[in-house]
Design an enzyme around this catalytic site. Structure first.
Site, PDB file in Angstrom:
ATOM      1  N   PRO A  89      76.146  62.743  51.421  1.00  0.00           N
ATOM      2  CA  PRO A  89      77.008  61.866  50.622  1.00  0.00           C
ATOM      3  C   PRO A  89      78.510  62.118  50.771  1.00  0.00           C
ATOM      4  O   PRO A  89      79.309  61.382  50.187  1.00  0.00           O
ATOM      5  CB  PRO A  89      76.559  62.152  49.180  1.00  0.00           C
ATOM      6  CG  PRO A  89      75.956  63.502  49.226  1.00  0.00           C
ATOM      7  CD  PRO A  89      75.364  63.668  50.589  1.00  0.00           C
ATOM      8  N   TYR A  95      88.056  65.800  47.034  1.00  0.00           N
ATOM      9  CA  TYR A  95      87.002  66.552  47.720  1.00  0.00           C
ATOM     10  C   TYR A  95      87.567  67.944  47.997  1.00  0.00           C
ATOM     11  O   TYR A  95      88.567  68.060  48.712  1.00  0.00           O
ATOM     12  CB  TYR A  95      86.650  65.915  49.067  1.00  0.00           C
ATOM     13  CG  TYR A  95      86.020  64.541  49.026  1.00  0.00           C
ATOM     14  CD1 TYR A  95      86.790  63.390  48.855  1.00  0.00           C
ATOM     15  CD2 TYR A  95      84.650  64.390  49.221  1.00  0.00           C
ATOM     16  CE1 TYR A  95      86.211  62.129  48.858  1.00  0.00           C
ATOM     17  CE2 TYR A  95      84.058  63.129  49.226  1.00  0.00           C
ATOM     18  CZ  TYR A  95      84.842  62.003  49.040  1.00  0.00           C
ATOM     19  OH  TYR A  95      84.255  60.762  49.054  1.00  0.00           O
ATOM     20  N   HIS A 153      91.069  51.931  44.936  1.00  0.00           N
ATOM     21  CA  HIS A 153      91.679  53.222  45.261  1.00  0.00           C
ATOM     22  C   HIS A 153      92.379  53.139  46.608  1.00  0.00           C
ATOM     23  O   HIS A 153      91.765  52.818  47.617  1.00  0.00           O
ATOM     24  CB  HIS A 153      90.609  54.318  45.304  1.00  0.00           C
ATOM     25  CG  HIS A 153      90.231  54.814  43.948  1.00  0.00           C
ATOM     26  ND1 HIS A 153      89.720  56.062  43.715  1.00  0.00           N
ATOM     27  CD2 HIS A 153      90.316  54.218  42.735  1.00  0.00           C
ATOM     28  CE1 HIS A 153      89.492  56.229  42.421  1.00  0.00           C
ATOM     29  NE2 HIS A 153      89.841  55.120  41.815  1.00  0.00           N
ATOM     30  N   TYR A 194      86.744  56.276  56.518  1.00  0.00           N
ATOM     31  CA  TYR A 194      86.458  56.230  55.082  1.00  0.00           C
ATOM     32  C   TYR A 194      86.470  54.804  54.550  1.00  0.00           C
ATOM     33  O   TYR A 194      85.629  54.427  53.728  1.00  0.00           O
ATOM     34  CB  TYR A 194      87.469  57.105  54.318  1.00  0.00           C
ATOM     35  CG  TYR A 194      87.011  57.465  52.920  1.00  0.00           C
ATOM     36  CD1 TYR A 194      86.176  58.555  52.702  1.00  0.00           C
ATOM     37  CD2 TYR A 194      87.405  56.707  51.825  1.00  0.00           C
ATOM     38  CE1 TYR A 194      85.743  58.897  51.430  1.00  0.00           C
ATOM     39  CE2 TYR A 194      86.971  57.034  50.539  1.00  0.00           C
ATOM     40  CZ  TYR A 194      86.144  58.132  50.352  1.00  0.00           C
ATOM     41  OH  TYR A 194      85.710  58.452  49.087  1.00  0.00           O
ATOM     42  N   LYS A 253      78.971  57.103  52.347  1.00  0.00           N
ATOM     43  CA  LYS A 253      78.588  56.077  53.323  1.00  0.00           C
ATOM     44  C   LYS A 253      77.202  55.472  53.133  1.00  0.00           C
ATOM     45  O   LYS A 253      76.914  54.419  53.701  1.00  0.00           O
ATOM     46  CB  LYS A 253      78.662  56.664  54.740  1.00  0.00           C
ATOM     47  CG  LYS A 253      80.069  56.958  55.196  1.00  0.00           C
ATOM     48  CD  LYS A 253      80.849  55.679  55.406  1.00  0.00           C
ATOM     49  CE  LYS A 253      82.319  55.881  55.389  1.00  0.00           C
ATOM     50  NZ  LYS A 253      83.071  54.877  54.686  1.00  0.00           N
TER      51      LYS A 253
HETATM   52  P1  RFL Z   1      66.829  52.825  48.088  1.00  0.00           P
HETATM   53  O1  RFL Z   1      67.947  52.694  47.152  1.00  0.00           O
HETATM   54  O2  RFL Z   1      66.175  54.158  48.216  1.00  0.00           O
HETATM   55  O3  RFL Z   1      65.755  51.724  47.696  1.00  0.00           O
HETATM   56  C1  RFL Z   1      64.467  51.725  48.252  1.00  0.00           C
HETATM   57  C2  RFL Z   1      63.527  51.014  47.287  1.00  0.00           C
HETATM   58  O4  RFL Z   1      62.227  50.992  47.880  1.00  0.00           O
HETATM   59  C3  RFL Z   1      61.263  51.322  46.885  1.00  0.00           C
HETATM   60  N1  RFL Z   1      60.088  51.874  47.574  1.00  0.00           N
HETATM   61  C4  RFL Z   1      58.942  51.192  47.747  1.00  0.00           C
HETATM   62  N2  RFL Z   1      58.576  49.974  47.379  1.00  0.00           N
HETATM   63  C5  RFL Z   1      57.321  49.560  47.685  1.00  0.00           C
HETATM   64  N3  RFL Z   1      56.432  50.348  48.357  1.00  0.00           N
HETATM   65  C6  RFL Z   1      56.760  51.596  48.744  1.00  0.00           C
HETATM   66  N4  RFL Z   1      55.881  52.365  49.396  1.00  0.00           N
HETATM   67  C7  RFL Z   1      58.070  52.067  48.448  1.00  0.00           C
HETATM   68  N5  RFL Z   1      58.723  53.224  48.670  1.00  0.00           N
HETATM   69  C8  RFL Z   1      59.940  53.092  48.137  1.00  0.00           C
HETATM   70  C9  RFL Z   1      61.968  52.318  45.983  1.00  0.00           C
HETATM   71  O5  RFL Z   1      61.377  52.348  44.689  1.00  0.00           O
HETATM   72  C10 RFL Z   1      63.387  51.762  45.966  1.00  0.00           C
HETATM   73  O6  RFL Z   1      63.598  50.881  44.884  1.00  0.00           O
HETATM   74  O7  RFL Z   1      67.273  52.401  49.575  1.00  0.00           O
HETATM   75  P2  RFL Z   1      68.304  51.262  50.054  1.00  0.00           P
HETATM   76  O8  RFL Z   1      68.069  49.983  49.331  1.00  0.00           O
HETATM   77  O9  RFL Z   1      68.277  51.284  51.544  1.00  0.00           O
HETATM   78  O10 RFL Z   1      69.732  51.757  49.529  1.00  0.00           O
HETATM   79  C11 RFL Z   1      70.328  52.898  50.077  1.00  0.00           C
HETATM   80  C12 RFL Z   1      71.153  53.590  49.011  1.00  0.00           C
HETATM   81  O11 RFL Z   1      70.442  53.667  47.800  1.00  0.00           O
HETATM   82  C13 RFL Z   1      71.517  54.987  49.489  1.00  0.00           C
HETATM   83  O12 RFL Z   1      72.016  54.969  50.816  1.00  0.00           O
HETATM   84  C14 RFL Z   1      72.568  55.688  48.655  1.00  0.00           C
HETATM   85  O13 RFL Z   1      72.289  55.680  47.286  1.00  0.00           O
HETATM   86  C15 RFL Z   1      72.652  57.123  49.166  1.00  0.00           C
HETATM   87  N6  RFL Z   1      73.192  57.995  48.161  1.00  0.00           N
HETATM   88  C16 RFL Z   1      74.526  57.992  47.999  1.00  0.00           C
HETATM   89  N7  RFL Z   1      75.292  57.187  48.789  1.00  0.00           N
HETATM   90  C17 RFL Z   1      76.621  57.155  48.634  1.00  0.00           C
HETATM   91  O14 RFL Z   1      77.300  56.382  49.345  1.00  0.00           O
HETATM   92  N8  RFL Z   1      77.216  57.970  47.673  1.00  0.00           N
HETATM   93  C18 RFL Z   1      76.474  58.781  46.841  1.00  0.00           C
HETATM   94  O15 RFL Z   1      77.011  59.447  45.991  1.00  0.00           O
HETATM   95  C19 RFL Z   1      75.082  58.820  46.993  1.00  0.00           C
HETATM   96  N9  RFL Z   1      74.306  59.604  46.205  1.00  0.00           N
HETATM   97  C20 RFL Z   1      72.351  58.817  47.381  1.00  0.00           C
HETATM   98  C21 RFL Z   1      72.941  59.600  46.378  1.00  0.00           C
HETATM   99  C22 RFL Z   1      70.959  58.846  47.574  1.00  0.00           C
HETATM  100  C23 RFL Z   1      70.138  59.658  46.802  1.00  0.00           C
HETATM  101  N10 RFL Z   1      68.721  59.682  47.100  1.00  0.00           N
HETATM  102  C24 RFL Z   1      68.141  58.720  48.014  1.00  0.00           C
HETATM  103  C25 RFL Z   1      67.824  60.675  46.730  1.00  0.00           C
HETATM  104  C26 RFL Z   1      72.139  60.401  45.573  1.00  0.00           C
HETATM  105  C27 RFL Z   1      70.739  60.421  45.756  1.00  0.00           C
HETATM  106  C28 RFL Z   1      69.937  61.284  44.817  1.00  0.00           C
HETATM  107  C1  PHB Z   2      80.261  59.276  43.551  1.00  0.00           C
HETATM  108  O1  PHB Z   2      81.161  58.934  42.777  1.00  0.00           O
HETATM  109  O2  PHB Z   2      79.066  59.317  43.193  1.00  0.00           O
HETATM  110  C2  PHB Z   2      80.602  59.673  44.925  1.00  0.00           C
HETATM  111  C3  PHB Z   2      81.872  59.432  45.414  1.00  0.00           C
HETATM  112  C4  PHB Z   2      82.206  59.817  46.710  1.00  0.00           C
HETATM  113  C5  PHB Z   2      81.268  60.441  47.497  1.00  0.00           C
HETATM  114  C6  PHB Z   2      79.991  60.672  47.021  1.00  0.00           C
HETATM  115  C7  PHB Z   2      79.665  60.297  45.718  1.00  0.00           C
HETATM  116  O3  PHB Z   2      81.611  60.831  48.747  1.00  0.00           O
END
Ligand code: RFL
Ligand code: PHB
Length: 394
Positions: A296, A204, A76, A388, A300
């Site tokens: 989100p 957005y 993109h 971004y 980032k």
């Molecule tokens: P994760 O992905 O949360 O992975 C952590 C892992 O640790 C395990 N865990 C344990 N294992 C052993 N013992 C324990 N006591 C433990 N406690 C937890 C969990 O099962 C899991 O597998 O963290 P990591 O690896 O640092 O990765 C970070 C990313 O996942 C996170 O920053 C993003 O997904 C944030 N996020 C989003 N980021 C974006 O850039 N765009 C998004 O659209 C976006 N949507 C989101 C999100 C995070 C969400 N969370 C955390 C609720 C949507 C959601 C719902």
């Molecule tokens: C997504 O596609 O899940 C998404 C994209 C951009 C964002 C957050 C989530 O800023």
């Protein structure tokens, strides 16, 4: 009986942070054991991030897991900010010379899992009661239970990659750890749908009824979000209600291209800004969501986690290959400098693009003026664009 294991780096958490670290360290010949309280299918099924910065793509290339990303990811060159129906395109390519890639976190996670051989015994899934101890010594231990049996891992370093609700950050004594937090007074309701995107780039939108984001996972699969109340449940939002609200917030011109259909995933996520300092305690190093959360809005969270891991893997590799601990010693400070800048951007974009219940008419005018300024100023657009696409690693 207690099963005893030895490794160089014990990685708690097998989300994107833990998996990428395991992969990069394996390439450097460093032995790891990865623990997760969930199993692989659950971890791969979590629908989260969708936009990858160039630095994240580089890290995945270095890890040898970028083939499918290059074949299936969507490049993109820009995205739209919209305010009450007026759209302004942030031309990432023209303003920064860089693009971003749309490729889901689920796919990144699957590629990383596939790179580690199936049944690899350096993974323990479905573990319980994980407790890191002796972190200030040169032989930390991590205890856990699996299938009712006790295990203990002795290692050189513990990598706390266990997300926001993990045990690693909690293992740092409260007199050492400082935390900073902002909880936003709304959530995001997200759906996945087997329909083409509204537009070929992300939109957005800030509308008087609240924020909306039109995103995607492929040419045939869309990911959409709307700002919702924190008290809302998924059951309050049947598909029809979602589509009506989403179309209203995008405005009639954009909604004319909207193709609706049944959703196959629907979830609500709260929005939070959070940072824990320092990110090192003895031989425990925190990375990713274990140390910081961003709302989100700037896409980032995953990118920030990958940036941490690039610096942590460099530091651990230097330790084992050259005996130089300078990178380990500067890890927390170096990472946090960048983390705070990314926190600022995510907070700023969230503040600009949402309806806050406490906002007075003055603050609403400020949001509108900021949008008009961005739309009329190349400098302001460029500041958004350079954040971004991703700030330099250090
Ligand atoms: P994760 O992905 O949360 O992975 C952590 C892992 O640790 C395990 N865990 C344990 N294992 C052993 N013992 C324990 N006591 C433990 N406690 C937890 C969990 O099962 C899991 O597998 O963290 P990591 O690896 O640092 O990765 C970070 C990313 O996942 C996170 O920053 C993003 O997904 C944030 N996020 C989003 N980021 C974006 O850039 N765009 C998004 O659209 C976006 N949507 C989101 C999100 C995070 C969400 N969370 C955390 C609720 C949507 C959601 C719902
Ligand atoms: C997504 O596609 O899940 C998404 C994209 C951009 C964002 C957050 C989530 O800023």
């Amino acid at each position: 009986m207690t099963y005893a294991h030895t490794t160089q780096v014990c990685i708690i958490g097998s989300g994107p942070s833990g998996l990428l670290l395991a992969q990069l360290l394996a390439q450097a010949g460093i032995d790891t054991i990865v623990l997760d309280r969930r199993d692989r299918a659950y971890i791969e099924g979590r629908i989260r991030a969708g936009v990858l910065e160039q630095g994240t793509i580089t890290a995945l290339e270095e890890a040898g897991v970028a083939d499918r990303l290059h074949a299936e990811g969507l490049l993109h060159d820009g995205f739209d900010l919209a305010f009450d129906g007026t759209r302004h395109r942030i031309d990432l390519a023209a303003l920064t010379g860089t693009s971003v890639m749309v490729y889901g976190q689920t796919e990144v996670t699957r590629d990383l899992f596939n790179a580690r051989t199936a049944g690899d015994q350096s993974f323990f899934f479905d573990v319980e009661d994980v407790v890191p101890t002796d972190l200030k010594t040169d032989q930390p231990t991590v205890r856990f239970r699996k299938n009712g049996e006790d295990h203990v891992i002795t290692c050189d370093f513990v990598a706390g990659c266990d997300g926001f609700r993990g045990v690693s950050r909690a293992a740092i004594p409260s007199h050492v750890l400082r935390t900073f937090e902002r909880v936003y007074p709304f959530g995001w309701l997200g759906i996945l749908v087997e329909q083409p995107p509204v537009s070929h780039e992300l939109i957005y939108a800030n509308h008087t009824r609240g924020f909306a984001l039109a995103s995607m996972r492929s040419e045939t699969r869309s990911r959409h979000y709307i700002q919702c109340d924190l008290s809302d449940n998924v059951a309050d939002w049947p598909d029809d209600r979602f589509w009506e609200e989403f179309a209203t917030r995008l405005g009639p011109d954009t909604a004319a291209n909207l193709q609706t259909g049944p959703s196959f995933e629907k979830s609500i996520a709260p929005l939070r800004s959070f940072v824990a300092e320092p990110m090192r305690y003895g031989n425990l190093f925190l990375a990713g969501d274990a140390a910081h959360i961003v709302p989100p809005t700037g896409a980032k969270g995953l990118n920030l986690a990958v940036a941490d891991i690039r610096l942590l893997s460099r530091a651990l590799t230097a330790h084992y290959q050259t005996g130089n601990d300078d990178y380990l010693d500067s890890y927390s400070e170096t990472v946090l400098r960048r983390v705070w800048k990314v926190e600022r951007f995510s907070w700023q974009l969230s503040t600009l693009m949402h309806q806050f219940p406490e906002n007075t008419p003055f603050e609403k005018k400020m949001q509108r003026a900021e949008f008009d300024y961005i739309a009329s100023s190349e400098a302001a657009s460029k500041a958004i664009a350079e954040n971004y696409v991703g700030l330099p690693l250090e």
